[in-house]
Motif scaffolding. Structure first.
Motif, mmCIF file in Angstrom:
data_model
loop_
_atom_site.group_PDB
_atom_site.id
_atom_site.type_symbol
_atom_site.label_atom_id
_atom_site.label_comp_id
_atom_site.label_asym_id
_atom_site.label_seq_id
_atom_site.Cartn_x
_atom_site.Cartn_y
_atom_site.Cartn_z
ATOM 1 N N TYR A 48 3.746 8.302 12.600
ATOM 2 C CA TYR A 48 3.366 6.872 12.530
ATOM 3 C C TYR A 48 2.912 7.022 11.002
ATOM 4 O O TYR A 48 2.934 5.820 10.392
ATOM 5 C CB TYR A 48 2.980 6.732 13.763
ATOM 6 N N SER A 49 2.393 8.219 10.555
ATOM 7 C CA SER A 49 2.351 8.031 9.172
ATOM 8 C C SER A 49 3.081 7.385 8.487
ATOM 9 O O SER A 49 2.628 6.929 7.395
ATOM 10 C CB SER A 49 1.694 9.135 8.549
ATOM 11 N N SER A 50 4.514 8.014 8.525
ATOM 12 C CA SER A 50 5.383 7.804 7.956
ATOM 13 C C SER A 50 5.943 5.959 7.396
ATOM 14 O O SER A 50 6.444 6.311 6.565
ATOM 15 C CB SER A 50 6.594 8.742 8.255
ATOM 16 N N ARG A 51 5.555 5.280 8.107
ATOM 17 C CA ARG A 51 6.195 3.883 8.864
ATOM 18 C C ARG A 51 5.617 2.853 7.586
ATOM 19 O O ARG A 51 4.027 2.997 7.427
ATOM 20 C CB ARG A 51 6.150 3.605 10.484
ATOM 21 N N GLN A 52 6.343 1.753 7.187
ATOM 22 C CA GLN A 52 6.219 1.298 6.061
ATOM 23 C C GLN A 52 5.243 0.119 6.934
ATOM 24 O O GLN A 52 4.030 -0.112 6.176
ATOM 25 C CB GLN A 52 7.274 0.281 5.248
ATOM 26 N N SER A 53 5.510 -0.283 8.457
ATOM 27 C CA SER A 53 4.318 -1.300 8.396
ATOM 28 C C SER A 53 3.962 -0.215 10.364
ATOM 29 O O SER A 53 5.648 -0.178 10.661
ATOM 30 C CB SER A 53 5.269 -2.826 8.173
ATOM 31 N N ILE A 54 3.649 -1.058 10.905
ATOM 32 C CA ILE A 54 3.100 -0.800 12.475
ATOM 33 C C ILE A 54 2.878 -2.518 12.945
ATOM 34 O O ILE A 54 2.350 -2.887 12.757
ATOM 35 C CB ILE A 54 1.755 0.364 13.150
ATOM 36 N N LYS A 55 3.117 -2.573 13.591
ATOM 37 C CA LYS A 55 3.226 -4.261 14.859
ATOM 38 C C LYS A 55 3.208 -3.596 15.590
ATOM 39 O O LYS A 55 3.696 -2.448 16.565
ATOM 40 C CB LYS A 55 4.014 -4.560 14.305
ATOM 41 N N GLY A 56 2.214 -4.324 17.083
ATOM 42 C CA GLY A 56 2.476 -4.126 18.015
ATOM 43 C C GLY A 56 1.782 -3.366 18.369
ATOM 44 O O GLY A 56 -0.045 -3.233 17.429
ATOM 45 N N GLU A 57 1.010 -3.898 20.562
ATOM 46 C CA GLU A 57 -0.406 -3.143 21.310
ATOM 47 C C GLU A 57 -0.129 -2.029 21.386
ATOM 48 O O GLU A 57 1.434 -1.846 21.712
ATOM 49 C CB GLU A 57 -0.785 -3.783 22.089
ATOM 50 N N PHE A 58 -0.876 -1.256 21.603
ATOM 51 C CA PHE A 58 -1.043 0.829 21.646
ATOM 52 C C PHE A 58 -1.436 0.767 22.971
ATOM 53 O O PHE A 58 -2.584 0.599 23.196
ATOM 54 C CB PHE A 58 -0.650 1.395 20.523
ATOM 55 N N ALA A 59 -0.765 1.601 23.853
ATOM 56 C CA ALA A 59 -1.171 2.651 24.874
ATOM 57 C C ALA A 59 -0.731 4.138 24.793
ATOM 58 O O ALA A 59 0.273 4.531 24.385
ATOM 59 C CB ALA A 59 -1.002 2.242 26.499
ATOM 60 N N VAL A 60 -1.844 5.382 24.423
ATOM 61 C CA VAL A 60 -2.189 6.426 24.750
ATOM 62 C C VAL A 60 -1.733 7.148 25.893
ATOM 63 O O VAL A 60 -2.716 7.243 25.914
ATOM 64 C CB VAL A 60 -2.349 6.472 23.120
ATOM 65 N N PHE A 61 -0.897 8.114 26.198
ATOM 66 C CA PHE A 61 -1.374 8.805 27.198
ATOM 67 C C PHE A 61 -1.300 10.428 26.010
ATOM 68 O O PHE A 61 -0.706 10.554 25.829
ATOM 69 C CB PHE A 61 0.391 9.124 27.960
ATOM 70 N N ILE A 62 -2.130 11.266 27.453
ATOM 71 C CA ILE A 62 -2.825 12.244 26.053
ATOM 72 C C ILE A 62 -2.757 13.153 27.637
ATOM 73 O O ILE A 62 -3.634 12.724 28.399
ATOM 74 C CB ILE A 62 -4.049 12.652 25.767
ATOM 75 N N SER A 63 -1.827 14.200 27.522
ATOM 76 C CA SER A 63 -1.718 14.992 28.617
ATOM 77 C C SER A 63 -3.581 15.923 28.404
ATOM 78 O O SER A 63 -4.081 16.178 27.698
ATOM 79 C CB SER A 63 -0.317 15.772 28.028
ATOM 80 N N GLY A 64 -3.137 16.248 29.916
ATOM 81 C CA GLY A 64 -4.505 17.037 30.551
ATOM 82 C C GLY A 64 -3.822 17.893 30.489
ATOM 83 O O GLY A 64 -2.894 18.766 31.362
ATOM 84 N N VAL A 65 -4.775 19.298 30.053
ATOM 85 C CA VAL A 65 -4.848 20.806 30.346
ATOM 86 C C VAL A 65 -4.571 21.017 31.512
ATOM 87 O O VAL A 65 -3.326 21.657 31.984
ATOM 88 C CB VAL A 65 -5.227 21.814 29.421
ATOM 89 N N LYS A 66 -5.483 20.238 32.589
ATOM 90 C CA LYS A 66 -5.684 21.123 33.859
ATOM 91 C C LYS A 66 -3.812 20.367 34.404
ATOM 92 O O LYS A 66 -3.581 20.446 35.197
ATOM 93 C CB LYS A 66 -6.836 20.184 34.575
ATOM 94 N N ASN A 67 -3.704 19.489 34.196
ATOM 95 C CA ASN A 67 -2.639 18.434 34.393
ATOM 96 C C ASN A 67 -1.084 18.763 34.581
ATOM 97 O O ASN A 67 -0.262 19.446 35.436
ATOM 98 C CB ASN A 67 -2.441 17.062 34.297
#
Length: 235
Positions: free
Chosen positions: A206-225
């Protein structure tokens, strides 16, 4: 007795609305909405005409009192936020409290939610999931909360805007660069994009993208999971 119906509406693709939601919208007397202009587009698409009531975060308690008066007159009312399920990182919770305190029933009409949509394709099992919604826009508070969430060892779902997604990914990578995450952008919409990898890999992307559009949902995996999933696979 009149009822308030809390309706889940599509987060992007209008085809995701349920038959029950459409029938409810057709049968109520009024439709309360986070943004009447947005909800009007939804109603017009399904050829539904109803009087609209503004009920957004800034006037939710006041609007709730107005809605109670209409309920007292015997009118059934539906409430819809802009997208997804009201009360889930959207207005709706205050309205529900006001209506229930007044003695009226509140009926859920299930529908789409971005966090459930992303979790369904995240691919990491486990019993525990923390839904955090939007973090503080302030850098210090955001990073401190992220540390707390990652330290639980459980999976976490966070919402973020296109203006802060890179900062969020940078914070996660700084705390634990190898933690696996899945990013959903514009879920259910025409330009839907789902990417997965380590926090560092997605930060680089994402840092390399020239433009970023839209809404985001981010799933962070759990170590326990992850541990639980591996144990289940071995049995």
């Amino acid at each position: 007795m009149a009822k308030l119906f809390v309706i889940g509406t599509p987060i992007g693709n209008l085809g995701d609305i349920t038959f029950r939601a459409i029938e409810t919208l057709k049968n109520v007397d009024y439709v309360a909405a986070e943004d009447t202009r947005h909800t009007l587009q939804l109603l017009n698409h399904f050829e539904i005409k109803k009087p609209l009531i503004s009920c957004r975060a800034q006037n939710e308690k006041f609007a709730g009192e107005k809605i109670v008066k209409l309920l007292e007159e015997g009118h059934d009312i539906a409430y819809a936020s802009d997208a997804g399920t009201p009360g889930v990182s959207d207005p709706g919770a205050v309205l529900v409290d006001v209506v229930r305190d007044a003695g009226f029933d509140v009926v859920p009409i299930p529908g789409p939610a971005a966090f459930a949509t992303l979790v369904s394709v995240a691919g990491t099992g486990g019993k525990t999931l923390i839904f955090e919604g939007f973090l503080s826009p302030k850098s210090g508070r955001r990073k401190n909360r992220l540390k707390e969430l990652l330290e639980t060892g459980n999976a976490v779902v966070i919402y973020e805007s296109p203006f802060r997604i890179v900062k969020l990914l940078a914070d996660i990578a700084d705390i634990e660069s190898t933690r696996r995450i899945v990013v959903g952008r514009e879920l259910t919409k025409l330009h839907e994009e789902i990417t997965s990898g380590t926090a560092q890999e997605l930060l680089d992307d994402y840092s390399s993208r020239q433009s970023i559009k839209g809404e985001f949902a981010v799933f962070i995996s759990g170590v326990k999971n992850i541990k639980n999933s591996e144990e289940s696979a071995d049995n």
